[in-house]
Design an enzyme around this catalytic site. Structure first.
Site, PDB file in Angstrom:
ATOM      1  N   GLY A  81       0.832  -1.202   0.000  1.00 27.29           N
ATOM      2  CA  GLY A  81       0.000   0.000   0.000  1.00 27.29           C
ATOM      3  C   GLY A  81       0.864   1.247   0.000  1.00 27.29           C
ATOM      4  CE  LYS A 136      -1.755  10.031   6.320  1.00 26.76           C
ATOM      5  NZ  LYS A 136      -3.139   9.789   5.922  1.00 26.76           N
ATOM      6  N   GLY A 190       2.290   2.588   5.536  1.00 34.98           N
ATOM      7  CA  GLY A 190       3.507   1.795   5.740  1.00 34.98           C
ATOM      8  C   GLY A 190       4.204   2.200   7.037  1.00 34.98           C
ATOM      9  CD  GLU A 249       6.806  -5.622  -2.318  1.00 34.36           C
ATOM     10  OE1 GLU A 249       6.758  -4.910  -3.333  1.00 34.36           O
ATOM     11  OE2 GLU A 249       7.745  -6.404  -2.093  1.00 34.36           O
ATOM     12  CB  CYS A 292       2.831  -0.334  -7.287  1.00 34.55           C
ATOM     13  SG  CYS A 292       3.077  -2.034  -7.821  1.00 34.55           S
TER      14      CYS A 292
END
Ligand code: NAD
Length: 442
Positions: free
Chosen positions: A173, A176, A178, A195, A230
């Site tokens: 994700g 922030k 993370g 990730e 991503c």
């Protein structure tokens, strides 16, 4: 409510821990049976199947090899002895996944966790609710539900999950969240794989095969969830003199792919929800960039669709160049000389993927040496993620740790150092009392 949830979760994790401690997940047979279950499940699901299948088949094929302890040299110092590195499962692991490839980003890490012999809790993204409930319904039908569980929910449920003690947390994700994940993990000294994303640059040299370059950029940008990926190309850097040719090639390709009215094309993905639609609208409508649109710009709020949109030379301090775009907007930044792209990329946070299109092998080498990124791909976009022999993960702001193929197995294993000695081979010098002669030997 939160307290009750916490108690329930604690009990669930304790049950998983019990199953793990009893050896429920350790045997190669158990691991292979779960992987075969996932393979059968993939046949029933609808999306992102090909990559899940190939991951699962690859793990099944290599499982025994990965599980086998690796013999290493035993130096003279410990003679006679044998030494090996044994991969052992970490225990009970938590996987939190994102919405943009909700099936793949959930199942792919699970494959690694199972192959490595762990008990698993998966928390799919609430932003893709249909896939979340599909996973909650399907997974227990195909794998051992006493060791592999799905917990659905949003921030509240994830917060409760993060309060528990895990042996690894694998999070996909944004950075922030993370940081929230990492802070929670620190309380239990739990290792994490993060990730994350970032702004993936695409440097385009002027010596390229223009048509192929345009097609491959378009495929990685708009062909992958309309930029909601991503590793989607985030912005292009090319020379001032080459930019008009590249733009023209991109326009031609886009018209071929999505027609003259891309909003009506069924091949163009929607934006996932109105929050993200409004976020992208804000980036487009920024007064410093809205007049830099050179292609596209159409949008339909009702359908949550935004057409492929290209900008030329937006200010570097505008929102579109500061945050990860994660949508169909593509700025082109021009420089006088292609090498100037290096400094520009290095002035930004490290990307998950860095792309380069060139026929110049010297430029290739220089790019590889100068640019730090999670992964690098020359003369294409996105496809490096399909190579099971390459680690997939970020560096710096784009994340830490990696997975895919053997790297997935390793992400969920501890490499235990094992040294086995025999009773022979005593060296008197090792033990006191230390005479000057002994000290000389030591
Ligand atoms: P998201 O909104 O689905 O969130 C991801 C997970 O975080 C969800 O399961 C959600 O429940 C959880 N979460 C959200 N807020 C939380 C909070 N406050 N506390 C605890 N958990 C919380 O996904 P997203 O973040 O919008 O995903 C997009 C980002 O993910 C982009 O930056 C993208 O680049 C990155 N991404 C990275 C990869 C990769 O493999 N590196 C893959 C896909 C997406």
């Amino acid at each position: 409510m939160a307290a009750a949830r916490s108690v329930g979760m604690e009990a669930e994790v304790a049950a998983l821990r019990g199953r793990f401690a009893a050896g429920g997940t350790r045997g190669a047979e158990w691991r292979a049976a779960q992987l075969r279950g996932i393979l059968r499940m993939a046949a029933e699901a609808e999306a992102e199947i090909a990559l899940v299948k190939s991951s699962c088949k690859f793990a099944l094929k290599n499982l025994k090899k990965w599980m086998k302890p690796q013999k290493v040299t035993a130096p003279l110092m410990t003679f006679p002895s044998t030494a090996r590195v044994a991969a052992e499962p970490l225990g009970v692991v938590l996987i939190i996944s994102a919405w943009n490839y909700p099936f793949l980003l959930s199942i792919d890490p699970i494959i690694g966790a199972i192959a490595a012999g762990n008990a698993v809790v998966l928390k799919p993204s609430e932003v893709a609710p249909a896939t979340s409930s599909l996973l909650a319904e399907l997974l227990p039908r195909y794998v051992d539900g006493s060791c592999i569980k799905v917990v659905e929910g949003g921030v509240a449920e994830t917060t409760t999950l993060l309060e528990q003690k895990w042996d690894k947390i694998f999070y996909t994700g944004n950075g922030k969240v993370g940081r929230i994940v990492m802070a929670s993990a620190a309380k239990h000294l739990t290792p994490v794989v993060l990730e994350l994303g970032g702004k993936c640059p695409v440097v385009v040299d002027s010596n390229v095969n223009l048509h192929v370059t345009a097609k491959r950029i378009a495929a990685g940008k708009w062909g992958c969830n309309n930029g909601q990926a991503c590793i989607s190309p985030d912005f292009i850097i090319t020379t001032k003199s080459f930019a008009p040719k590249l733009l023209e090639a991109l326009e031609k390709v886009l018209e071929k792919f999505y027609g003259r009215d891309p909003l009506r094309s069924s091949d163009l993905s929607r934006i996932v929800n109105s929050n993200h639609f409004n976020r992208l609208k804000k980036l487009m409508d920024d007064e410093n960039v809205s007049d830099k649109i050179v292609f596209g710009g159409q949008r339909d709020e009702h359908q949550l669709k935004i057409a492929p949109t290209i900008f030329m030379d937006v200010p570097l301090d505008s929102g579109i160049m500061k945050e990860e775009i994660f949508g169909p907007l593509l700025p082109i930044i021009t420089v006088d000389k292609i090498h100037e792209s290096f400094a520009l990329i290095n002035s930004m946070t490290k990307a998950l993927a860095a792309y380069l299109f060139t026929k110049d092998s010297k430029l290739q080498e220089q790019y590889e040496a100068a640019i730090s990124a999670g992964g690098m791909l020359v003369n294409d976009t996105a496809v490096h993620l399909t190579n099971q022999y390459l680690p997939f993960g970020g560096v710096g702001e784009s994340g830490m740790g990696a997975y895919h193929g053997r790297f997935s197995f390793e992400a969920f294993s501890h490499k235990k150092a094992v040294l086995v000695r025999r009773f022979a081979g005593e060296a008197a010098a090792r033990y006191p009392p230390y005479s000057p002669a002994k000290l000389k030997i030591l």
